[in-house]
Enzyme design. Structure first.
Site, mmCIF file in Angstrom:
data_model
loop_
_atom_site.group_PDB
_atom_site.id
_atom_site.type_symbol
_atom_site.label_atom_id
_atom_site.label_comp_id
_atom_site.label_asym_id
_atom_site.label_seq_id
_atom_site.Cartn_x
_atom_site.Cartn_y
_atom_site.Cartn_z
ATOM 1 N N LYS A 65 0.809 -1.224 0.000
ATOM 2 C CA LYS A 65 0.000 0.000 0.000
ATOM 3 C C LYS A 65 0.846 1.280 0.000
ATOM 4 C CE LYS A 65 -4.151 -1.943 2.130
ATOM 5 N NZ LYS A 65 -5.146 -1.830 3.202
ATOM 6 N N GLY A 129 -1.065 1.267 13.160
ATOM 7 C CA GLY A 129 -0.399 0.835 11.919
ATOM 8 C C GLY A 129 -1.075 1.439 10.696
ATOM 9 N N ALA A 155 5.121 5.825 20.380
ATOM 10 C CA ALA A 155 5.644 6.830 19.442
ATOM 11 C C ALA A 155 4.891 6.794 18.114
ATOM 12 C CB ALA A 155 7.130 6.586 19.216
HETATM 13 P P1 NDP Z 1 0.269 -3.014 10.614
HETATM 14 O O1 NDP Z 1 1.278 -4.101 10.597
HETATM 15 O O2 NDP Z 1 0.514 -1.770 9.840
HETATM 16 O O3 NDP Z 1 0.010 -2.542 12.156
HETATM 17 C C1 NDP Z 1 -0.198 -3.506 13.147
HETATM 18 C C2 NDP Z 1 -0.632 -2.821 14.448
HETATM 19 O O4 NDP Z 1 -1.002 -3.855 15.379
HETATM 20 C C3 NDP Z 1 0.461 -2.004 15.126
HETATM 21 O O5 NDP Z 1 -0.129 -0.892 15.763
HETATM 22 C C4 NDP Z 1 1.027 -2.976 16.160
HETATM 23 O O6 NDP Z 1 1.604 -2.350 17.284
HETATM 24 C C5 NDP Z 1 -0.225 -3.687 16.585
HETATM 25 N N1 NDP Z 1 -0.020 -5.028 17.144
HETATM 26 C C6 NDP Z 1 0.380 -6.157 16.508
HETATM 27 N N2 NDP Z 1 0.394 -7.194 17.348
HETATM 28 C C7 NDP Z 1 -0.006 -6.731 18.551
HETATM 29 C C8 NDP Z 1 -0.192 -7.320 19.831
HETATM 30 N N3 NDP Z 1 0.032 -8.627 20.030
HETATM 31 N N4 NDP Z 1 -0.619 -6.550 20.838
HETATM 32 C C9 NDP Z 1 -0.866 -5.229 20.654
HETATM 33 N N5 NDP Z 1 -0.705 -4.601 19.471
HETATM 34 C C10 NDP Z 1 -0.275 -5.350 18.431
HETATM 35 O O7 NDP Z 1 -1.109 -3.720 10.194
HETATM 36 P P2 NDP Z 1 -2.372 -3.033 9.498
HETATM 37 O O8 NDP Z 1 -2.587 -1.728 10.162
HETATM 38 O O9 NDP Z 1 -2.218 -3.075 8.028
HETATM 39 O O10 NDP Z 1 -3.566 -4.062 9.856
HETATM 40 C C11 NDP Z 1 -4.166 -4.088 11.151
HETATM 41 C C12 NDP Z 1 -5.403 -4.968 11.135
HETATM 42 O O11 NDP Z 1 -6.425 -4.380 10.336
HETATM 43 C C13 NDP Z 1 -5.173 -6.374 10.572
HETATM 44 O O12 NDP Z 1 -5.822 -7.299 11.411
HETATM 45 C C14 NDP Z 1 -5.843 -6.329 9.211
HETATM 46 O O13 NDP Z 1 -6.337 -7.597 8.849
HETATM 47 C C15 NDP Z 1 -6.979 -5.352 9.484
HETATM 48 N N6 NDP Z 1 -7.482 -4.702 8.261
HETATM 49 C C16 NDP Z 1 -8.783 -4.901 7.881
HETATM 50 C C17 NDP Z 1 -9.308 -4.313 6.753
HETATM 51 C C18 NDP Z 1 -10.736 -4.577 6.373
HETATM 52 O O14 NDP Z 1 -11.145 -4.196 5.262
HETATM 53 N N7 NDP Z 1 -11.544 -5.191 7.236
HETATM 54 C C19 NDP Z 1 -8.488 -3.432 5.895
HETATM 55 C C20 NDP Z 1 -7.134 -3.252 6.379
HETATM 56 C C21 NDP Z 1 -6.664 -3.885 7.507
HETATM 57 P P3 NDP Z 1 3.128 -1.791 17.222
HETATM 58 O O15 NDP Z 1 3.043 -0.494 16.461
HETATM 59 O O16 NDP Z 1 3.497 -1.586 18.627
HETATM 60 O O17 NDP Z 1 3.931 -2.829 16.518
#
Ligand code: NDP
Length: 272
Positions: A65, A129, A155
């Site tokens: 993306k 994220g 952050a």
């Molecule tokens: P990213 O990898 O960009 O971000 C992941 C986020 O999840 C970060 O904030 C990360 O925290 C956090 N995270 C991961 N594991 C944990 C944990 N065990 N405990 C707490 N926080 C955690 O992913 P995306 O933003 O692209 O995707 C996020 C979700 O959204 C996914 O489940 C995806 O499937 C869903 N999604 C759904 C869509 C839909 O159309 N329904 C469209 C797009 C996404 P940290 O920053 O600290 O690492």
């Protein structure tokens, strides 16, 4: 037949081909739509090849993306804010335009499909994220009373607040700081559920009227976060299948100029 696709890596699990074929059937549009796995090292070359071979547009999913955002020569305001593109439009004279429909997809699912109010409400978003960045603009446009982002890496939440400061004063915190306030709407935008985990959110953020929404979805069983919300007494809890279908509908509309009905598609996917 006009050609479209979703590109990602991996992408074979994607529901987008099924969704777009259902839209095409319902709106009587003569299109093809495939899932194409692209080599992460050759994203730009592969996209230009698709454009040259007659595709009219593609949806873009993980991990491309941000690369799509950089590639697009013309960005919609919502894609500009999101810093990510999930819809590429191949225009005449080899111009590539980019849009982001994730935010409008979420806000339609919340507001239209589930009648969830955002205006003046206290909203908590878990995660900071790409997906949360994509939905912040459209959510803030609905003028919540308070919007707090909690993230493991604080952050990243602070960076988001800074980037959207021109629209709204978004609050940020760590999970440990949560618990004093209850929220009307709690949105899980973390990817913790992909490993059947929960973000470490305290139960005390839930009030008797709280509604929970998981951006992740499962077709045949509640997600871990939806189960957590129901077990803790949330008023209602939904997963993100509706968001997926609504963002696809917006892409379809951008490409074809016709807005498909989404309700039967969401129901159809659940029944399958
Ligand atoms: P990213 O990898 O960009 O971000 C992941 C986020 O999840 C970060 O904030 C990360 O925290 C956090 N995270 C991961 N594991 C944990 C944990 N065990 N405990 C707490 N926080 C955690 O992913 P995306 O933003 O692209 O995707 C996020 C979700 O959204 C996914 O489940 C995806 O499937 C869903 N999604 C759904 C869509 C839909 O159309 N329904 C469209 C797009 C996404 P940290 O920053 O600290 O690492």
């Amino acid at each position: 037949m006009d050609k479209y696709a979703v590109v990602g890596n991996p992408v074979s699990h994607s529901l987008s081909p099924r969704i777009h074929r259902m839209f095409a059937e319902e709106t009587d549009q003569d299109i093809s739509y495939e899932a194409l796995q692209l080599d992460p090292n050759n994203f730009v070359t592969e996209i230009l090849r698709l454009q040259a071979s007659g595709y009219l547009g593609v949806n873009v999913t993980v991990p491309f993306k941000q690369q799509a955002w950089k590639l697009a020569k013309k960005l919609s305001p919502r894609a500009q804010d999101a810093g990510a593109v999930n819809t590429l439009i191949f225009q005449p004279l080899a111009l590539i335009a980019g849009d982001n429909t994730d935010g409008i997809g979420l806000s339609r699912d919340l507001i239209v499909n589930h009648q969830i109010l955002i205006e003046h409400r206290k909203i908590l978003i878990l995660g900071a994220g790409g997906a949360v960045r994509g939905v912040l603009g459209p959510l803030l446009a609905k003028r919540p009373g308070l919007l707090t982002i909690a993230n493991r890496t604080v952050a990243k939440a602070e960076q988001l607040a800074e980037d959207f400061f021109h629209i709204w004063d978004v609050q940020t915190c760590s999970y440990e700081e949560l618990g004093r306030d209850k929220y009307d709407l709690i949105i899980n935008g973390t990817s913790a559920g992909l490993h059947n985990e929960l973000p470490p959110v305290p139960d005390s953020v839930l009030g008797v009227n709280s509604v929970c929404y998981d951006m992740m979805y499962n077709l045949n069983q509640p997600t871990t976060f939806v189960n957590w919300a129901i077990d803790r007494g949330a008023l209602r809890a939904y997963d993100g299948l509706g968001m997926l279908v609504e963002q696809a509908a917006e892409s379809f509309y951008i490409w074809r100029g016709v807005r498909p009905h989404t309700e039967l598609v969401i129901q159809g996917l659940r029944q399958d």
